[in-house]
Design a protein around this motif. Sequence first.
Motif, PDB file in Angstrom:
ATOM      1  N   ARG A 158      34.517  33.203  34.353  1.00  0.00           N
ATOM      2  CA  ARG A 158      34.780  33.358  35.784  1.00  0.00           C
ATOM      3  C   ARG A 158      35.673  34.583  36.022  1.00  0.00           C
ATOM      4  O   ARG A 158      35.408  35.408  36.882  1.00  0.00           O
ATOM      5  CB  ARG A 158      35.463  32.082  36.310  1.00  0.00           C
ATOM      6  CG  ARG A 158      35.453  31.929  37.824  1.00  0.00           C
ATOM      7  CD  ARG A 158      36.396  30.822  38.276  1.00  0.00           C
ATOM      8  NE  ARG A 158      37.759  30.983  37.755  1.00  0.00           N
ATOM      9  CZ  ARG A 158      38.626  31.898  38.159  1.00  0.00           C
ATOM     10  NH1 ARG A 158      38.301  32.734  39.099  1.00  0.00           N
ATOM     11  NH2 ARG A 158      39.827  31.985  37.614  1.00  0.00           N
ATOM     12  N   ARG A 159      36.733  34.695  35.203  1.00  0.00           N
ATOM     13  CA  ARG A 159      37.669  35.800  35.353  1.00  0.00           C
ATOM     14  C   ARG A 159      37.003  37.155  35.082  1.00  0.00           C
ATOM     15  O   ARG A 159      37.229  38.138  35.781  1.00  0.00           O
ATOM     16  CB  ARG A 159      38.865  35.586  34.402  1.00  0.00           C
ATOM     17  CG  ARG A 159      39.932  36.654  34.465  1.00  0.00           C
ATOM     18  CD  ARG A 159      40.568  36.762  35.835  1.00  0.00           C
ATOM     19  NE  ARG A 159      41.571  37.808  35.896  1.00  0.00           N
ATOM     20  CZ  ARG A 159      41.863  38.500  36.991  1.00  0.00           C
ATOM     21  NH1 ARG A 159      41.235  38.245  38.127  1.00  0.00           N
ATOM     22  NH2 ARG A 159      42.786  39.435  36.961  1.00  0.00           N
ATOM     23  N   ARG A 160      36.167  37.208  34.041  1.00  0.00           N
ATOM     24  CA  ARG A 160      35.518  38.475  33.698  1.00  0.00           C
ATOM     25  C   ARG A 160      34.516  38.892  34.767  1.00  0.00           C
ATOM     26  O   ARG A 160      34.389  40.074  35.088  1.00  0.00           O
ATOM     27  CB  ARG A 160      34.890  38.381  32.303  1.00  0.00           C
ATOM     28  CG  ARG A 160      35.975  38.486  31.213  1.00  0.00           C
ATOM     29  CD  ARG A 160      35.566  37.903  29.891  1.00  0.00           C
ATOM     30  NE  ARG A 160      34.450  38.603  29.326  1.00  0.00           N
ATOM     31  CZ  ARG A 160      33.436  38.004  28.720  1.00  0.00           C
ATOM     32  NH1 ARG A 160      33.397  36.684  28.613  1.00  0.00           N
ATOM     33  NH2 ARG A 160      32.468  38.717  28.220  1.00  0.00           N
ATOM     34  N   LEU A 161      33.830  37.899  35.352  1.00  0.00           N
ATOM     35  CA  LEU A 161      32.895  38.229  36.438  1.00  0.00           C
ATOM     36  C   LEU A 161      33.658  38.719  37.672  1.00  0.00           C
ATOM     37  O   LEU A 161      33.217  39.644  38.358  1.00  0.00           O
ATOM     38  CB  LEU A 161      32.031  37.007  36.789  1.00  0.00           C
ATOM     39  CG  LEU A 161      30.961  36.658  35.752  1.00  0.00           C
ATOM     40  CD1 LEU A 161      30.327  35.304  36.069  1.00  0.00           C
ATOM     41  CD2 LEU A 161      29.877  37.732  35.689  1.00  0.00           C
ATOM     42  N   GLU A 162      34.819  38.104  37.889  1.00  0.00           N
ATOM     43  CA  GLU A 162      35.650  38.491  39.040  1.00  0.00           C
ATOM     44  C   GLU A 162      36.155  39.938  38.878  1.00  0.00           C
ATOM     45  O   GLU A 162      36.074  40.746  39.794  1.00  0.00           O
ATOM     46  CB  GLU A 162      36.821  37.510  39.079  1.00  0.00           C
ATOM     47  CG  GLU A 162      37.776  37.605  40.238  1.00  0.00           C
ATOM     48  CD  GLU A 162      38.858  36.520  40.070  1.00  0.00           C
ATOM     49  OE1 GLU A 162      38.619  35.380  40.508  1.00  0.00           O
ATOM     50  OE2 GLU A 162      39.907  36.817  39.476  1.00  0.00           O
TER      51      GLU A 162
END
Length: 186
Positions: free
Chosen positions: A137-141
């Motif tokens: 989730r963080r990397r996509l964000e």
Amino acid sequence: MLGPPGAGKSTQAENLARLLAVPHVSTGNLLRREVAEGTPLGRRVAPLLAKGELLADDLIVEIVLARLGEMGRSGFVLDGFPRTQAQAEALERWERSTGLALDAVVWLEVARPELVRRLTERGRSQDRPDDTSETVRRRLELDAELTSPLKDFYRARGILLDIDGSLPEPDVTELILERLRGARRS
Ligand code: AMP
């Protein structure tokens, strides 16, 4: 090679590097190697990789440019860099100072649900401890916020190849090669 995590950057970069007979420079692989070997750099960046956070621009720029300096004029496939505007600008300064220029920037486009599916799958099947649901989730964000805007940066430079990364792997490779040949002719 640009595109969100899970778009197939490394797979395609490896295929291209093999077919074009040039080195594959992957920042992710380079950093994971440092972590695995427990080097000072590896110890410093391990927590960031584990959380899916990005390294400071200055640090990654220094690492990558040192590596590109070693490559000379033989060419390379760059994978995982640049990921921010500041990194892209540092790369442009490097191009100006060396007289070398990127032939093309490949943008691999894959819809988000498919990315999440691929990353979750990869987390289960490969040694990628950063492919957990929270870091995914963080990397996509971070990708949406910092890296995706680079698409416009390179489109404005006229070197962007927009590629449908949801196609089967060999088709994506073929498509990139075809578009690269076209880009070099024009
Ligand atoms: P990757 O294999 O390209 O997804 O990279 C794995 C991790 O390495 C990223 O989640 C970041 O923590 C770090 N990393 C790789 N490339 C960069 C970069 N250009 N800038 C900052 N951090 C990076």
